[in-house]
Structures are given as structure tokens and as C-alpha cells.
Scaffold this motif. Structure first.
Motif, mmCIF file in Angstrom:
data_model
loop_
_atom_site.group_PDB
_atom_site.id
_atom_site.type_symbol
_atom_site.label_atom_id
_atom_site.label_comp_id
_atom_site.label_asym_id
_atom_site.label_seq_id
_atom_site.Cartn_x
_atom_site.Cartn_y
_atom_site.Cartn_z
ATOM 1 N N ASP A 226 0.819 -1.208 0.000
ATOM 2 C CA ASP A 226 0.000 0.000 0.000
ATOM 3 C C ASP A 226 0.857 1.265 0.000
ATOM 4 N N TYR A 229 2.432 1.826 -3.496
ATOM 5 C CA TYR A 229 1.572 1.862 -4.685
ATOM 6 C C TYR A 229 1.671 3.166 -5.476
ATOM 7 N N ILE A 237 -4.734 -0.097 -10.555
ATOM 8 C CA ILE A 237 -6.052 -0.538 -10.088
ATOM 9 C C ILE A 237 -7.086 0.352 -10.772
ATOM 10 N N ASP A 238 -7.961 -0.284 -11.571
ATOM 11 C CA ASP A 238 -8.912 0.493 -12.353
ATOM 12 C C ASP A 238 -10.082 0.953 -11.488
ATOM 13 N N ALA A 239 -11.075 1.586 -12.135
ATOM 14 C CA ALA A 239 -12.216 2.132 -11.403
ATOM 15 C C ALA A 239 -13.066 1.053 -10.747
ATOM 16 N N ASN A 240 -13.018 -0.161 -11.268
ATOM 17 C CA ASN A 240 -13.787 -1.263 -10.687
ATOM 18 C C ASN A 240 -13.044 -1.992 -9.581
ATOM 19 N N GLY A 241 -11.861 -1.526 -9.240
ATOM 20 C CA GLY A 241 -11.088 -2.155 -8.182
ATOM 21 C C GLY A 241 -10.318 -3.376 -8.619
ATOM 22 N N ILE A 242 -10.162 -3.574 -9.922
ATOM 23 C CA ILE A 242 -9.450 -4.744 -10.438
ATOM 24 C C ILE A 242 -7.993 -4.366 -10.681
ATOM 25 N N PRO A 243 -7.039 -5.078 -10.047
ATOM 26 C CA PRO A 243 -5.628 -4.770 -10.286
ATOM 27 C C PRO A 243 -5.162 -5.331 -11.630
#
Length: 436
Positions: A226, A229, A237-243
Motif C-alpha cells: 500500500d 503503490y 487498479i482500475d475504477a472497478n477495483g481490479i488490479p
């Protein structure tokens, strides 16, 4: 060639007799093509079955191949039921749904009707282990509580093979597909050695301490990730929270590495593979391990040259016919006869032992290691699809198995064994200790 009024080539010759002959030849070609097409369709069943398949595919777009599996399974149905009737299966875990489905399929083995009830031992059969596509394929909304018998049998054998690969289902008395839980040592055998193992590996000796240490390591790693990052340009990490991990571009070769490569090439003369093989055969004399099964002397004019050529051809996976075309003075029959009559697995292993022992006497070997550790890694190998040990590899993106190699720190291949892609050694250390 005759031409039309516009100067273009005429479709048929100008004369009437020639035009009639050409028309008859064209009609014969069309009739032959139509007959071949009809034969191909009839060989696969009938026109009605072909249209049914086309409609089935059109009605199940979205890579839903499950509705078509039963068609190809039909010819192997009898031997597969005979096989599962002979073998004794057991569930490795408490999940017995696949074996329950197998029992339901065997109970309706002699049934000829298209649909069967989904009640197994008075309860609806649980098909939660199957994918949604499979569940839609075996059930019909117009027939609630019923299963399409042919598709259901294909589902059962498909998932039975998958569970055998993963080790979730075992075969009693088998070697490859035995219950892996039975192969683990009993607590009475390893309990006394736990303290020594934990001391050597630096792991906590109790469950509570182990859990606390693992949780602490995870929290520390999460905090480190963290905090780093914002400066991490590779992880997004995109807007959907997918790394998403970006692909790294290859770094250029440093000037020092290029200079080292040039110096190594200058000092090391270029050798051909066949020349290297001939030199090792001359100095080590591993070729003397080969010969007739009777133990008598080989009746060859030049056994040294013939054995070296045969080893070279087999080592590079060249066919005997190809070798005969590119190597003068040797025939495909001669190479085949030497391979079948003068070589065997035991003799090849003895020759390999001679080469390894000679290699171990070199001074350069001692600079790499002392022979007390080994590196382990796997290579994906393509195999036939109808193989219980084969499966899709997520890491390598192919279908087959993993050739798991163990290489000594002295650059000697100790052994290799074949494992499924889904098998993972606990921890999978890059270097493990072994008994020399």
C-alpha cells in the motif's frame, strides 16, 4: 482457345461437338462433387442430423459446446460403462456429488428413453459441481424434474475425468490415481519430528504461533504494498477495483554484458554438435556400451562412427529417412537396425552415466557448486487431449502436462517426472536439499 464477341475467352469451345463434350465433362464433375458431399453427410448420420446439429449450435451461441459432446461420446459409451463398473471409486473429500451422479447414470445404463428422472435415492440429484452451461444442457424447461439421458452421461464422464485429474476422486488399488490422503504419513510418525523441522526451517512450533506469524507477515506485506503503490508504475487498479499488472519492457543489454559475451566467443571456438558428440565418444568411450543383445562384438565395419551417428540422429529427433538424405554413406535401414538391435534403455543409461562421471571430474564443475543442492522447475509439454494426466495450463497457455526437472547445482540433470498442470508442490522452492 476461342473467344467471344468482346474478345474474352469463351466458356466453351466454338464447335458444337466440342461444346457438348465440355458440357458433359462439367456435368460429370458437378455430379461427382454432389455425390461426394452426399456421402460425407450420410457418413456422419443423415441430413436431418446435420440440420439438427446446425440448429443446436445456432440456438446455443456463446461457446456452449456441451450440447454437442454426447454425439462424440456415443461410440465409447459401452466401454466406459464397463470400465467404471470394474473400478472402485472413492471420494477424497466429503463432496460425493460426482460419484452420486455416476451412480445415477449407472442405474439408468440400460434405459433407452431419452429423458430420465433426476431423483437419486428419493432426492433431486445435486448437479452443483457442473457448470451452468452443462446444467442447462442436461435439463429441459418443458420437462421439469427430468434429465436428458445422453447429455447427462456425457456430463458425468467429463467431470469424473476432471476429478480424477485433480485428485478429488480416487481409484482404490490404483497407483497414479490413488487416494493421496493415504500417502501422507501418520501423525504418530511425524509428530516427534515437528520440533526439529520447525527449528531448522524457522517456523513456529504451535498452530496459534504459526497463524499469528503468518497473519503478521501478510499485514506487513500489505502495508508495504500500500505504501509503495503511488510509486509503482507497473501495477494499476482500475475504477472497478481490479488490479492490472502492466507488461514490462525488456531492458537493453549493458555494455559490460556485451563485452563479456564477445570475450567468451573469442576464447571459445565454435564446435558442431556432431563434432562434440564424436570427441566425447572418443575420450569417454561411451559408445562401447552399445552392441547386440547377445553380448557379442558388433558386426559393423565402423562401430564407433555408426553408434555416434545413430545417437546424433536420435538425440535431435530426426527420422532415419531424413538422416539418410542429409548424411552420405549411411542408409535409413542401417540406422533403424542399429537402434532396434544394438541400443536399449539400459545401455543408453549406462552411456549417460559414463558421460556424467567424466563430467564430474572436470575442475570447472567445482566452481558451480558442491553437489548438495538442486533446482526444481517445470516445462509444459503438449500431449493428446484424451489423456487423464493432461489439462490446460494457465501459466503456459497450452494443453498437456508438466515435465518437472531437478537439476543439480553442478548442472547435472538428476531426474525428471511428468505431472499434471494443476499439481503444485507445497511451497515449490527454487532450491531444495537432497541426499547426494
Amino acid at each position: 482457345m476461342s473467344r467471344g464477341p468482346d474478345g474474352a475467352p469463351a466458356p466453351f469451345p466454338a464447335g458444337k461437338k466440342a461444346r457438348r463434350k465440355a458440357a458433359r465433362a462439367l456435368a460429370a464433375q458437378r455430379a461427382t462433387a454432389l455425390a461426394m458431399a452426399q456421402k460425407a453427410v450420410l457418413a456422419s448420420g443423415s441430413f436431418a442430423e446435420e440440420f439438427a446439429d446446425i440448429e443446436a449450435v445456432a440456438a446455443h451461441h456463446g461457446n456452449n459446446h456441451e450440447v454437442l459432446v454426447a454425439r462424440f461420446y456415443k461410440r465409447d459409451r459401452a466401454p466406459m460403462f464397463d470400465l467404471v463398473g470394474t473400478l472402485e471409486f472413492e471420494a477424497v473429500s466429503e463432496d460425493r456429488r460426482v460419484l452420486d451422479a455416476l451412480g445415477h447414470a449407472r442405474a439408468h445404463q440400460s434405459t433407452t428413453r431419452e429423458y430420465i428422472s433426476d431423483l437419486y435415492e428419493g432426492e433431486p440429484l445435486d448437479l452443483g459441481f457442473a457448470s451452468q452451461n452443462w446444467q442447462r444442457a442436461v435439463r429441459d424447461r418443458k420437462r421439469p424434474g427430468m434429465l436428458d439421458r445422453r447429455r447427462f452421461e456425457a456430463l458425468v464422464f467429463t467431470y469424473l475425468a476432471g476429478h480424477l485429474q485433480a485428485g478429488d476422486v480416487a481409484i482404490t488399488g490404483s497407483d497414479t490415481f490413488a487416494n493421496w490422503l493415504d500417502q501422507l504419513p501418520d501423525w504418530e510418525e511425524c509428530g516427534d519430528k515437528l520440533a526439529q523441522l520447525c527449528e531448522e526451517t524457522g517456523l513456529p512450533a504451535t498452530a496459534a504461533e504459526f497463524t499469528a506469524a503468518l497473519r503478521g507477515r501478510l499485514e506487513a506485506t500489505a502495508a508495504e504494498v500500500d505504501s509503495g503503490y503511488p510509486d509503482n508504475a507497473d501495477l494499476v487498479i482500475d475504477a472497478n477495483g481490479i488490479p492490472v499488472l502492466r507488461k514490462q519492457r525488456a531492458k537493453g543489454v549493458s555494455a559490460m554484458a556485451e563485452a563479456l559475451e564477445a570475450e567468451v566467443k573469442r576464447r571459445m571456438p565454435e564446435r558442431t554438435l556432431l563434432g562434440i558428440l564424436s570427441r566425447t565418444a572418443y575420450w569417454v568411450e561411451w559408445w562401447r556400451r552399445f552392441g547386440p543383445a547377445s553380448g557379442s562384438d558388433p558386426k559393423l565395419k565402423d562401430p564407433f562412427g555408426r553408434y555416434v551417428l545413430t545417437t546424433f540422429v536420435g538425440g535431435i529427433n530426426m527420422t532415419f529417412a531424413e538422416a539418410a538424405r542429409h548424411i552420405s554413406g549411411v542408409s535409413a535401414h542401417e540406422l533403424s537396425a542399429i537402434t532396434n538391435r544394438h541400443l536399449s534403455v539400459d545401455k543408453i543409461n549406462e552411456a549417460i552415466t559414463d558421460v556424467v562421471n567424466a563430467f564430474m571430474r572436470l575442475d570447472l564443475v567445482k566452481a558451480w557448486g558442491d553437489g548438495t543442492s538442486v533446482a526444481a522447475d517445470g516445462t509444459q509439454m503438449d500431449t493428446f487431449i484424451d489423456n487423464l494426466l493432461a489439462e490446460t495450463s494457465i501459466r503456459y497457455g497450452g494443453f498437456g502436462g508438466i515435465a518437472y526437472h531437478h537439476i543439480s547445482d553442478q548442472y547435472i540433470a538428476l531426474f525428471t517426472h511428468f505431472i499434471p498442470c494443476g499439481v503444485c508442490y507445497l511451497g515449490r522452492p527454487e532450491a531444495v536439499r537432497y541426499a547426494a
